[in-house]
Write a protein that holds these residues in place. Structure first.
Motif, mmCIF file in Angstrom:
data_model
loop_
_atom_site.group_PDB
_atom_site.id
_atom_site.type_symbol
_atom_site.label_atom_id
_atom_site.label_comp_id
_atom_site.label_asym_id
_atom_site.label_seq_id
_atom_site.Cartn_x
_atom_site.Cartn_y
_atom_site.Cartn_z
ATOM 1 N N GLU A 1 4.814 4.440 14.029
ATOM 2 C CA GLU A 1 4.356 3.179 13.458
ATOM 3 C C GLU A 1 4.637 3.101 11.952
ATOM 4 O O GLU A 1 5.030 2.052 11.421
ATOM 5 C CB GLU A 1 2.853 3.024 13.729
ATOM 6 C CG GLU A 1 2.302 1.656 13.352
ATOM 7 C CD GLU A 1 0.853 1.484 13.794
ATOM 8 O OE1 GLU A 1 0.219 0.509 13.366
ATOM 9 O OE2 GLU A 1 0.366 2.349 14.569
ATOM 10 N N ARG A 2 4.451 4.240 11.258
ATOM 11 C CA ARG A 2 4.680 4.266 9.818
ATOM 12 C C ARG A 2 6.141 3.992 9.483
ATOM 13 O O ARG A 2 6.456 3.181 8.587
ATOM 14 C CB ARG A 2 4.254 5.622 9.256
ATOM 15 C CG ARG A 2 4.479 5.791 7.766
ATOM 16 C CD ARG A 2 4.103 7.201 7.324
ATOM 17 N NE ARG A 2 4.908 8.197 8.000
ATOM 18 C CZ ARG A 2 6.132 8.564 7.595
ATOM 19 N NH1 ARG A 2 6.686 7.990 6.530
ATOM 20 N NH2 ARG A 2 6.796 9.485 8.246
ATOM 21 N N LEU A 3 7.076 4.656 10.194
ATOM 22 C CA LEU A 3 8.499 4.484 9.922
ATOM 23 C C LEU A 3 8.959 3.064 10.231
ATOM 24 O O LEU A 3 9.775 2.482 9.496
ATOM 25 C CB LEU A 3 9.310 5.495 10.736
ATOM 26 C CG LEU A 3 9.223 6.952 10.266
ATOM 27 C CD1 LEU A 3 9.958 7.852 11.240
ATOM 28 C CD2 LEU A 3 9.799 7.094 8.867
ATOM 29 N N LEU B 1 11.422 -3.130 17.270
ATOM 30 C CA LEU B 1 11.238 -1.676 17.367
ATOM 31 C C LEU B 1 9.847 -1.344 17.893
ATOM 32 O O LEU B 1 8.870 -2.038 17.602
ATOM 33 C CB LEU B 1 11.439 -1.021 15.998
ATOM 34 C CG LEU B 1 12.839 -1.116 15.388
ATOM 35 C CD1 LEU B 1 12.843 -0.487 14.003
ATOM 36 C CD2 LEU B 1 13.863 -0.452 16.298
ATOM 37 N N GLN B 2 9.777 -0.246 18.656
ATOM 38 C CA GLN B 2 8.499 0.209 19.219
ATOM 39 C C GLN B 2 8.331 1.701 18.967
ATOM 40 O O GLN B 2 9.318 2.451 18.841
ATOM 41 C CB GLN B 2 8.443 -0.060 20.733
ATOM 42 C CG GLN B 2 8.491 -1.530 21.100
ATOM 43 C CD GLN B 2 8.452 -1.753 22.591
ATOM 44 O OE1 GLN B 2 8.205 -0.822 23.364
ATOM 45 N NE2 GLN B 2 8.702 -2.995 23.012
ATOM 46 N N VAL B 3 7.081 2.102 18.884
ATOM 47 C CA VAL B 3 6.767 3.520 18.677
ATOM 48 C C VAL B 3 7.342 4.350 19.818
ATOM 49 O O VAL B 3 7.218 3.982 20.992
ATOM 50 C CB VAL B 3 5.242 3.728 18.590
ATOM 51 C CG1 VAL B 3 4.910 5.227 18.542
ATOM 52 C CG2 VAL B 3 4.672 3.023 17.373
ATOM 53 N N GLY B 4 7.993 5.458 19.485
ATOM 54 C CA GLY B 4 8.558 6.358 20.501
ATOM 55 C C GLY B 4 10.044 6.163 20.709
ATOM 56 O O GLY B 4 10.688 6.999 21.370
ATOM 57 N N GLY C 1 7.191 0.402 10.045
ATOM 58 C CA GLY C 1 6.713 -0.438 8.929
ATOM 59 C C GLY C 1 7.590 -0.292 7.702
ATOM 60 O O GLY C 1 7.890 -1.282 7.004
ATOM 61 N N GLN C 2 8.032 0.934 7.409
ATOM 62 C CA GLN C 2 8.875 1.153 6.233
ATOM 63 C C GLN C 2 10.256 0.515 6.396
ATOM 64 O O GLN C 2 10.839 0.006 5.428
ATOM 65 C CB GLN C 2 9.010 2.656 5.975
ATOM 66 C CG GLN C 2 7.721 3.301 5.466
ATOM 67 C CD GLN C 2 7.867 4.795 5.221
ATOM 68 O OE1 GLN C 2 8.839 5.400 5.661
ATOM 69 N NE2 GLN C 2 6.910 5.369 4.522
ATOM 70 N N ILE C 3 10.787 0.569 7.626
ATOM 71 C CA ILE C 3 12.093 -0.063 7.878
ATOM 72 C C ILE C 3 11.997 -1.571 7.651
ATOM 73 O O ILE C 3 12.867 -2.182 7.005
ATOM 74 C CB ILE C 3 12.556 0.246 9.320
ATOM 75 C CG1 ILE C 3 12.916 1.738 9.455
ATOM 76 C CG2 ILE C 3 13.763 -0.612 9.696
ATOM 77 C CD1 ILE C 3 13.197 2.176 10.878
ATOM 78 N N LYS C 4 10.937 -2.184 8.166
ATOM 79 C CA LYS C 4 10.753 -3.623 7.985
ATOM 80 C C LYS C 4 10.591 -3.961 6.498
ATOM 81 O O LYS C 4 11.163 -4.951 5.999
ATOM 82 C CB LYS C 4 9.537 -4.089 8.776
ATOM 83 C CG LYS C 4 9.716 -4.023 10.288
ATOM 84 C CD LYS C 4 8.440 -4.465 10.998
ATOM 85 C CE LYS C 4 8.613 -4.402 12.525
ATOM 86 N NZ LYS C 4 7.372 -4.789 13.234
ATOM 87 N N HIS C 5 9.824 -3.140 5.789
ATOM 88 C CA HIS C 5 9.604 -3.382 4.359
ATOM 89 C C HIS C 5 10.915 -3.252 3.585
ATOM 90 O O HIS C 5 11.186 -4.037 2.650
ATOM 91 C CB HIS C 5 8.571 -2.383 3.823
ATOM 92 C CG HIS C 5 8.278 -2.541 2.369
ATOM 93 N ND1 HIS C 5 7.547 -3.612 1.870
ATOM 94 C CD2 HIS C 5 8.636 -1.786 1.287
ATOM 95 C CE1 HIS C 5 7.470 -3.505 0.559
ATOM 96 N NE2 HIS C 5 8.115 -2.409 0.173
#
Length: 444
Positions: free
Chosen positions: A420-422, A394-397, A424-428
């Motif tokens: 970027e925040r989302l 995944l990439q920003v945008g 990171g949350q998806i990966k977490h």
């Protein structure tokens, strides 16, 4: 105050006018002396010349406004002198002194040198002063006109400069305002997106509590908004209806788990009485949120029937808010297909037919017509292709092509742009849950 800001009268008086200059030309010294004495107290500047040639020399070196010349002079007559003056200095007023015996030559001089007036010798002092004053009064008007034109030209020039400066300032101010408006619009859009995102979070929590299919609230909200637009309601009304659709089940959070798990047809009379209180509880839950008051009213009346047999207030017909009448149909349509009203899910055509049979009883006929127009439209073709991706890619945008769902709960809605925040949350979430998510991204 600058000179340009003064009124015209003040500008004309700001510079003292130079005295008018009179040139007296005669070969007799006593005549010149008499004329000098006559104009001594008049305020005029007096120059003298003993003959025509001397007069032309004075004119070449001095600014003269009026000439008084004798007719009979040796060498150069008054007519010849004034004719020469006319050729070189046509703006000077010309007065001729003449005797009674010179009437014929006087007429010739008037025609040749364009004499303004002629005065017979011996002259009357009062008459001479009057003639000169009247002649110079015209000159004064001409001088003031020229001065006024000069002032107008200066003021026009200054006005052009000020206009250019004002245009630049207006342009600069307009650009600043446009930039500010753009920034405010951007901030407003961010706030609006944040507000809707918060509402969707509430909707997700409701669905997690209810244990029903993920995305139900969003489907209800989108259908309700489409019906509102079909009825040509305002953007503000459609937005309130959309928000009410997302939060329509918030009052169910306080219901017992066993009751939430049942479809409506499976409930006992007592359970239905308890269930009927959830719309009012939903309104109460939103009481402290000022921006949700309009949506809260629609949530309270979402189960009122057109025939007056609904709940909680037994409203009927136009007493029911238009948003609630719309929400009633949208919610029932999606609930029928999800099996939340009957003991098993209903096919889409059957759900549509069920709504039609409720015309004039459960539902407003005008809203039914709008609903049929909406569900009868072919589904819009996707704007672009989609691609399934892993969270590590995944990439920003990037924009979601489908709702992001995990364990029956919608984490993010379709069309959501990832930051970027989302990401990171998806990966977490994947790491914590131990199961990879199915993530579909729009491909242009």
């Amino acid at each position: 105050m600058t000179a340009e800001a003064l009124p015209i009268e003040a500008l004309l008086d700001a510079e003292p006018e130079p005295a008018f200059t009179i040139l007296c030309v005669d070969d007799e010294v006593n005549i010149l002396s008499a004329l000098r004495r006559l104009f001594r107290s008049s305020g005029y500047r007096i120059l003298i010349a003993e003959g025509g040639a001397a007069g032309l020399e004075v004119l070449a070196n001095e600014k003269v406004d009026l000439i008084i010349s004798d007719m009979r002079m040796p060498g150069m007559s008054g007519a010849e002198f004034l004719s020469a003056a006319l050729e070189r200095w046509p703006d000077i007023v010309r007065i001729l002194l003449t005797g009674y015996a010179d009437i014929q030559s006087t007429i010739e001089a008037i025609n040749r040198a364009r004499i303004s007036r002629y005065v017979s010798k011996p002259w009357d002092d009062a008459e001479m002063l009057r003639i000169v004053d009247e002649a110079l009064a015209v000159k004064k008007l001409e001088r003031e006109k020229a001065q006024l034109n000069s002032v107008i030209l200066r003021q026009n020039s200054e006005l052009k400069r000020l206009n250019l400066s004002l245009e630049d300032k207006v342009k600069e101010r307009t650009q600043a305002l446009e930039m500010t408006m753009g920034e405010l619009t951007e901030v407003h859009e961010k706030l609006k997106k944040g507000f809707i995102a918060s509402v969707r979070v509430f909707a997700n929590l409701i669905e997690m509590r209810a244990g029903k299919l993920a995305g139900h609230s969003r489907k209800v909200a989108e259908l309700a908004r489409a019906i509102a637009q079909q009825l040509e309601l305002s953007d503000a009304e459609a937005q309130d209806i959309f928000v009410a659709g997302l939060l329509h089940g918030i009052g169910k959070i306080g219901l017992p788990d066993a009751l939430i798990a049942k479809s409506f047809v499976q409930m006992t009379l007592e359970e239905r009485n308890v269930y009927a209180k959830y719309p009012a509880k939903g309104q109460a839950a939103l009481m402290s949120l000022e921006h949700l008051q309009s949506a809260a009213k629609l949530i309270r009346s979402q189960h009122e029937r057109f025939d007056g047999l609904g709940f909680p207030d037994r409203l009927s017909g136009m007493q029911i808010p238009i948003g609630s009448r719309i929400l009633n149909i949208a919610n029932d349509f999606e609930s029928l297909q999800a099996g939340m009203l009957t003991d098993k899910p209903m096919a889409r055509p059957d759900a549509i037919k069920n709504i039609e049979t409720g015309r004039n009883k459960r539902y407003d006929p005008a809203v039914v017509d709008a609903f049929l127009a909406v569900v009868g439209k072919p589904e819009a073709a996707p704007l672009g292709r989609e691609r399934e991706m892993r969270s590590k890619d995944l990439q920003v945008g990037m924009v979601l092509a489908r709702d992001l769902i995990a364990a029956g709960v919608m984490l993010l809605a379709k069309d959501y742009m990832l930051d970027e925040r989302l990401i990171g949350q998806i990966k977490h979430f994947e790491e914590a849950d131990g199961t990879p998510l199915k993530i579909y991204i729009q491909v242009k």
